[in-house]
Design a protein around this motif. Sequence first.
Motif, PDB file in Angstrom:
ATOM      1  N   SER A   1      -5.191 -64.315 -71.909  1.00  0.00           N
ATOM      2  CA  SER A   1      -3.779 -64.663 -71.978  1.00  0.00           C
ATOM      3  C   SER A   1      -3.162 -64.285 -70.641  1.00  0.00           C
ATOM      4  O   SER A   1      -3.022 -63.105 -70.325  1.00  0.00           O
ATOM      5  CB  SER A   1      -3.080 -63.928 -73.119  1.00  0.00           C
ATOM      6  OG  SER A   1      -1.704 -64.273 -73.157  1.00  0.00           O
ATOM      7  N   ALA A   2      -2.821 -65.299 -69.844  1.00  0.00           N
ATOM      8  CA  ALA A   2      -2.248 -65.049 -68.523  1.00  0.00           C
ATOM      9  C   ALA A   2      -0.744 -64.820 -68.645  1.00  0.00           C
ATOM     10  O   ALA A   2      -0.214 -64.584 -69.736  1.00  0.00           O
ATOM     11  CB  ALA A   2      -2.558 -66.219 -67.603  1.00  0.00           C
ATOM     12  N   GLY A   3      -0.050 -64.897 -67.501  1.00  0.00           N
ATOM     13  CA  GLY A   3       1.387 -64.654 -67.511  1.00  0.00           C
ATOM     14  C   GLY A   3       2.152 -65.716 -68.284  1.00  0.00           C
ATOM     15  O   GLY A   3       1.747 -66.878 -68.357  1.00  0.00           O
ATOM     16  N   SER A   4       3.281 -65.299 -68.839  1.00  0.00           N
ATOM     17  CA  SER A   4       4.143 -66.220 -69.576  1.00  0.00           C
ATOM     18  C   SER A   4       4.847 -67.164 -68.597  1.00  0.00           C
ATOM     19  O   SER A   4       4.825 -66.928 -67.372  1.00  0.00           O
ATOM     20  CB  SER A   4       5.189 -65.432 -70.358  1.00  0.00           C
ATOM     21  OG  SER A   4       6.115 -64.819 -69.462  1.00  0.00           O
ATOM     22  N   PRO A   5       5.492 -68.215 -69.082  1.00  0.00           N
ATOM     23  CA  PRO A   5       6.232 -69.111 -68.174  1.00  0.00           C
ATOM     24  C   PRO A   5       7.315 -68.383 -67.388  1.00  0.00           C
ATOM     25  O   PRO A   5       7.658 -68.792 -66.274  1.00  0.00           O
ATOM     26  CB  PRO A   5       6.835 -70.144 -69.139  1.00  0.00           C
ATOM     27  CG  PRO A   5       5.878 -70.175 -70.290  1.00  0.00           C
ATOM     28  CD  PRO A   5       5.429 -68.753 -70.453  1.00  0.00           C
ATOM     29  N   GLN A   6       7.846 -67.308 -67.943  1.00  0.00           N
ATOM     30  CA  GLN A   6       8.875 -66.533 -67.247  1.00  0.00           C
ATOM     31  C   GLN A   6       8.272 -65.557 -66.233  1.00  0.00           C
ATOM     32  O   GLN A   6       8.934 -65.174 -65.272  1.00  0.00           O
ATOM     33  CB  GLN A   6       9.723 -65.752 -68.258  1.00  0.00           C
ATOM     34  CG  GLN A   6      10.528 -66.604 -69.216  1.00  0.00           C
ATOM     35  CD  GLN A   6       9.684 -67.171 -70.349  1.00  0.00           C
ATOM     36  OE1 GLN A   6       8.658 -66.584 -70.730  1.00  0.00           O
ATOM     37  NE2 GLN A   6      10.088 -68.326 -70.866  1.00  0.00           N
ATOM     38  N   HIS A   7       7.060 -65.141 -66.462  1.00  0.00           N
ATOM     39  CA  HIS A   7       6.410 -64.141 -65.611  1.00  0.00           C
ATOM     40  C   HIS A   7       4.992 -64.624 -65.293  1.00  0.00           C
ATOM     41  O   HIS A   7       4.013 -64.124 -65.840  1.00  0.00           O
ATOM     42  CB  HIS A   7       6.371 -62.782 -66.306  1.00  0.00           C
ATOM     43  CG  HIS A   7       7.703 -62.287 -66.755  1.00  0.00           C
ATOM     44  ND1 HIS A   7       8.727 -61.984 -65.896  1.00  0.00           N
ATOM     45  CD2 HIS A   7       8.199 -62.068 -68.005  1.00  0.00           C
ATOM     46  CE1 HIS A   7       9.783 -61.569 -66.560  1.00  0.00           C
ATOM     47  NE2 HIS A   7       9.496 -61.615 -67.852  1.00  0.00           N
ATOM     48  N   THR A   8       4.899 -65.592 -64.422  1.00  0.00           N
ATOM     49  CA  THR A   8       3.623 -66.241 -64.149  1.00  0.00           C
ATOM     50  C   THR A   8       2.665 -65.348 -63.352  1.00  0.00           C
ATOM     51  O   THR A   8       3.067 -64.397 -62.689  1.00  0.00           O
ATOM     52  CB  THR A   8       3.864 -67.542 -63.360  1.00  0.00           C
ATOM     53  OG1 THR A   8       4.689 -67.240 -62.221  1.00  0.00           O
ATOM     54  CG2 THR A   8       4.559 -68.571 -64.238  1.00  0.00           C
TER      55      THR A   8
END
Length: 403
Positions: free
Chosen positions: A271-278
């Motif tokens: 699970s990589a970074g979220s769209p807000q915290h790439t």
Amino acid sequence: MTTPDIAARRVLGACAALVVGALTLTACGGSANASNDDGKGGKDSPKTSTAKVVISAKDGSTGASINATGVKVSGGKLTDVKMTVAGSGQAVQGAISADGSSWKPKGQLERGTKYEIDATAKDASGRTAAANSIFTTVSSANSFIGTYTPDDGSTVGVGMPVSFTFDKAITDKKAVQSHITVNSSSGQQVVGHWFGNQRLDFRPQEYWKAGSKVTMKIDLDGVQGASGVSGVQKKTVSFTVGRSQVSTVDVNTQTMTVVRDGKTFKSVPISAGSPQHTTYNGQMVISEKFVQTRMNGSTVGFGGEYDISDVPHAMRLTTSGTFIHGNYWYNKGNPPFGREGTSHGCVGLADVQGDTTAKWFYDNSLIGDVVIVKNSPDKTVAPDNGLNGWNMSWSAWTAGSAA
């Protein structure tokens, strides 16, 4: 009546008496050509020892080397050397060489410290010579030290650069770089690159060849790095490059594929970074490993969004705070791994207190292994954000060399 024969004998006797007297006078009075004159004041004059003792740090000097300070003798052998910290009398351990020609401390001396050395030696005739010196080693203010990685004797991944961070700004970069050499048994060309005035990294054009041995020679003792500031390090460091392992994180598929020695070893969901915290794109090198560590969002600009005291199986990818690590706090009813990015920029792997994907990857990774992230909407990681100079072209890398 004296006969001619008797007169002649008397004359000869008188002459003989005169010769004896002359010899007696000569023996008692001495002579500049006497065979017992040694040319240095006569037979009974004391001779100076042929042993010459030299202490490298002159008496009263400052700025003495913390590495090269020692004692040497010519024309004899050292019999005793005592070195102490001046004032306290604390002994400094050292050893006389097997042939008696030199002495040196067993360890590196302290900077900015006053020492005293008393040394004695004897020549082949047993005559004694001595020397004494009280001196001060180079101060911290007038010297620089480079903290480097990797450590001597370590085994690292193929992406591990040699990286120096100096404790003072270097203005004569050419002088400093030219006194550090890095060579590989693979024969790969190794070039240094400066990131600013205090960091110098070395790497080959491509990743190190698996199984190669890399040797770094540091010869900075006395090298002037800036006005009034000289180096103090002199040592040789070597490390071994282990097997090749390069892992690629594809943010589109939320999958990491681990390739070892050119063959796919394993693919795991992440699970990589979220769209807000790439998550950054690019080639990143594992620089630290922690079985467990604390992660606090406030230390990397995220305020109080998270503070986890026991993040498991964490491996640092950037100085700014990107890790690949275990995640045990995910929603067990809706695991994100392999489906979506939910982190604050890190690469998360499923984890619990047990045998998990994260633990497997941790156990199978070395400092210096490469983790490549692709297809993230973020930018490519900066080459100096961690040990990530591989994100720079070879021409740009060599352009940053001062040698």
